[in-house]
Design a protein around this motif. Structure first.
Motif, PDB file in Angstrom:
ATOM      1  N   THR A  81       0.838  -1.189   0.000  1.00  0.00           N
ATOM      2  CA  THR A  81       0.000   0.000   0.000  1.00  0.00           C
ATOM      3  C   THR A  81       0.880   1.249   0.000  1.00  0.00           C
ATOM      4  O   THR A  81       2.078   1.187   0.309  1.00  0.00           O
ATOM      5  CB  THR A  81      -0.899   0.023   1.249  1.00  0.00           C
ATOM      6  N   ALA A  82       0.270   2.375  -0.302  1.00  0.00           N
ATOM      7  CA  ALA A  82       0.990   3.647  -0.267  1.00  0.00           C
ATOM      8  C   ALA A  82       1.545   3.915   1.126  1.00  0.00           C
ATOM      9  O   ALA A  82       2.657   4.435   1.277  1.00  0.00           O
ATOM     10  CB  ALA A  82       0.076   4.778  -0.717  1.00  0.00           C
ATOM     11  N   ASP A  83       0.796   3.543   2.163  1.00  0.00           N
ATOM     12  CA  ASP A  83       1.269   3.721   3.538  1.00  0.00           C
ATOM     13  C   ASP A  83       2.536   2.917   3.802  1.00  0.00           C
ATOM     14  O   ASP A  83       3.448   3.378   4.495  1.00  0.00           O
ATOM     15  CB  ASP A  83       0.194   3.307   4.543  1.00  0.00           C
ATOM     16  N   LYS A  84       2.608   1.715   3.259  1.00  0.00           N
ATOM     17  CA  LYS A  84       3.807   0.884   3.463  1.00  0.00           C
ATOM     18  C   LYS A  84       5.009   1.471   2.722  1.00  0.00           C
ATOM     19  O   LYS A  84       6.127   1.464   3.238  1.00  0.00           O
ATOM     20  CB  LYS A  84       3.541  -0.556   3.040  1.00  0.00           C
ATOM     21  N   TYR A  85       4.790   1.993   1.516  1.00  0.00           N
ATOM     22  CA  TYR A  85       5.884   2.647   0.797  1.00  0.00           C
ATOM     23  C   TYR A  85       6.374   3.870   1.566  1.00  0.00           C
ATOM     24  O   TYR A  85       7.576   4.127   1.661  1.00  0.00           O
ATOM     25  CB  TYR A  85       5.462   3.050  -0.627  1.00  0.00           C
ATOM     26  N   THR A  86       5.456   4.634   2.139  1.00  0.00           N
ATOM     27  CA  THR A  86       5.826   5.794   2.941  1.00  0.00           C
ATOM     28  C   THR A  86       6.621   5.359   4.159  1.00  0.00           C
ATOM     29  O   THR A  86       7.652   5.956   4.495  1.00  0.00           O
ATOM     30  CB  THR A  86       4.569   6.574   3.373  1.00  0.00           C
ATOM     31  N   PHE A  87       6.153   4.302   4.823  1.00  0.00           N
ATOM     32  CA  PHE A  87       6.855   3.760   5.988  1.00  0.00           C
ATOM     33  C   PHE A  87       8.276   3.334   5.622  1.00  0.00           C
ATOM     34  O   PHE A  87       9.236   3.643   6.341  1.00  0.00           O
ATOM     35  CB  PHE A  87       6.066   2.579   6.571  1.00  0.00           C
ATOM     36  N   LEU A  88       8.445   2.628   4.502  1.00  0.00           N
ATOM     37  CA  LEU A  88       9.770   2.170   4.082  1.00  0.00           C
ATOM     38  C   LEU A  88      10.684   3.350   3.743  1.00  0.00           C
ATOM     39  O   LEU A  88      11.883   3.315   4.039  1.00  0.00           O
ATOM     40  CB  LEU A  88       9.650   1.213   2.901  1.00  0.00           C
TER      41      LEU A  88
ATOM     42  N   PRO B  59      30.187   7.855  -3.164  1.00  0.00           N
ATOM     43  CA  PRO B  59      29.408   9.098  -3.041  1.00  0.00           C
ATOM     44  C   PRO B  59      28.288   9.230  -4.080  1.00  0.00           C
ATOM     45  O   PRO B  59      27.430  10.101  -3.949  1.00  0.00           O
ATOM     46  CB  PRO B  59      30.452  10.200  -3.206  1.00  0.00           C
ATOM     47  N   ARG B  60      28.273   8.358  -5.086  1.00  0.00           N
ATOM     48  CA  ARG B  60      27.218   8.402  -6.105  1.00  0.00           C
ATOM     49  C   ARG B  60      25.932   7.708  -5.639  1.00  0.00           C
ATOM     50  O   ARG B  60      24.908   7.791  -6.298  1.00  0.00           O
ATOM     51  CB  ARG B  60      27.718   7.760  -7.399  1.00  0.00           C
ATOM     52  N   LEU B  61      26.005   6.999  -4.490  1.00  0.00           N
ATOM     53  CA  LEU B  61      24.858   6.246  -3.997  1.00  0.00           C
ATOM     54  C   LEU B  61      24.278   6.892  -2.744  1.00  0.00           C
ATOM     55  O   LEU B  61      24.991   7.560  -2.000  1.00  0.00           O
ATOM     56  CB  LEU B  61      25.254   4.803  -3.685  1.00  0.00           C
ATOM     57  N   GLY B  62      23.010   6.637  -2.537  1.00  0.00           N
ATOM     58  CA  GLY B  62      22.324   7.091  -1.339  1.00  0.00           C
ATOM     59  C   GLY B  62      21.827   5.894  -0.553  1.00  0.00           C
ATOM     60  O   GLY B  62      22.315   4.776  -0.710  1.00  0.00           O
ATOM     61  N   VAL B  63      20.824   6.125   0.278  1.00  0.00           N
ATOM     62  CA  VAL B  63      20.197   5.070   1.066  1.00  0.00           C
ATOM     63  C   VAL B  63      18.757   4.955   0.612  1.00  0.00           C
ATOM     64  O   VAL B  63      18.038   5.948   0.544  1.00  0.00           O
ATOM     65  CB  VAL B  63      20.265   5.382   2.579  1.00  0.00           C
ATOM     66  N   ASP B  64      18.333   3.726   0.282  1.00  0.00           N
ATOM     67  CA  ASP B  64      16.961   3.518  -0.171  1.00  0.00           C
ATOM     68  C   ASP B  64      16.517   2.098   0.149  1.00  0.00           C
ATOM     69  O   ASP B  64      17.322   1.165   0.100  1.00  0.00           O
ATOM     70  CB  ASP B  64      16.852   3.756  -1.681  1.00  0.00           C
TER      71      ASP B  64
END
Length: 141
Positions: free
Chosen positions: A5-12, A35-40
């Motif tokens: 759900t959208a809520d789960k994507y927001t939570f993640l 440095p080209r990468l972030g956290v996701d």
């Protein structure tokens, strides 16, 4: 497979931000920091009724991550979790993040220096999850 759900994507997304805020200063000190990468948080899917399973990409590592469902958040979580996937069993360690976030994680790949951008990291996370969700005796697709 049940869609998130959208809520789960927001939570993640919030969980990934909490992880980033806690770990980024120390990650930047590592010799293999990209440095080209972030956290996701990527490629998450339901694993039974209790967990979400997916990947956490950071500038240094690709992690297999298990996020306990809301029904488990009222219980005391064990320090380790053995996760059974079609490819085998994996031992993960509990990490408690700020703002009450909790996750289990296991490093799958520790050197991401050759990745040029987050799109490449996302493809790597997709490949990892596809392999982990495939039975060990099946050839790679």
């Amino acid at each position: 497979m049940q869609t998130l759900t959208a809520d789960k994507y927001t939570f993640l997304a919030e969980l990934a931000k909490a992880y980033r805020d806690l770990h980024l200063p120390s990650i930047k000190q590592k010799s293999d920091w990209n440095p080209r990468l972030g956290v996701d948080a990527l490629c998450f899917q339901h694993h039974g009724d209790e967990y979400l399973v997916g990947a956490l990409i950071t500038p240094c590592e690709l992690w297999l991550v298990v996020v306990p469902g809301h029904s488990l958040l009222t219980e005391h979580l064990a320090d380790t979790l053995t996760l059974s996937l079609p490819s085998g069993a994996y031992q993960l360690s509990l990490e408690r993040l700020p703002d009450g976030y909790e996750l289990y994680k296991r490093a799958i790949l520790r050197d991401l220096g050759e990745l040029e951008n987050m799109q490449e990291a996302a493809r790597l996370a997709q490949q990892m999850m596809a392999r982990l969700m495939q039975p060990a005796d099946e050839p790679n697709a």
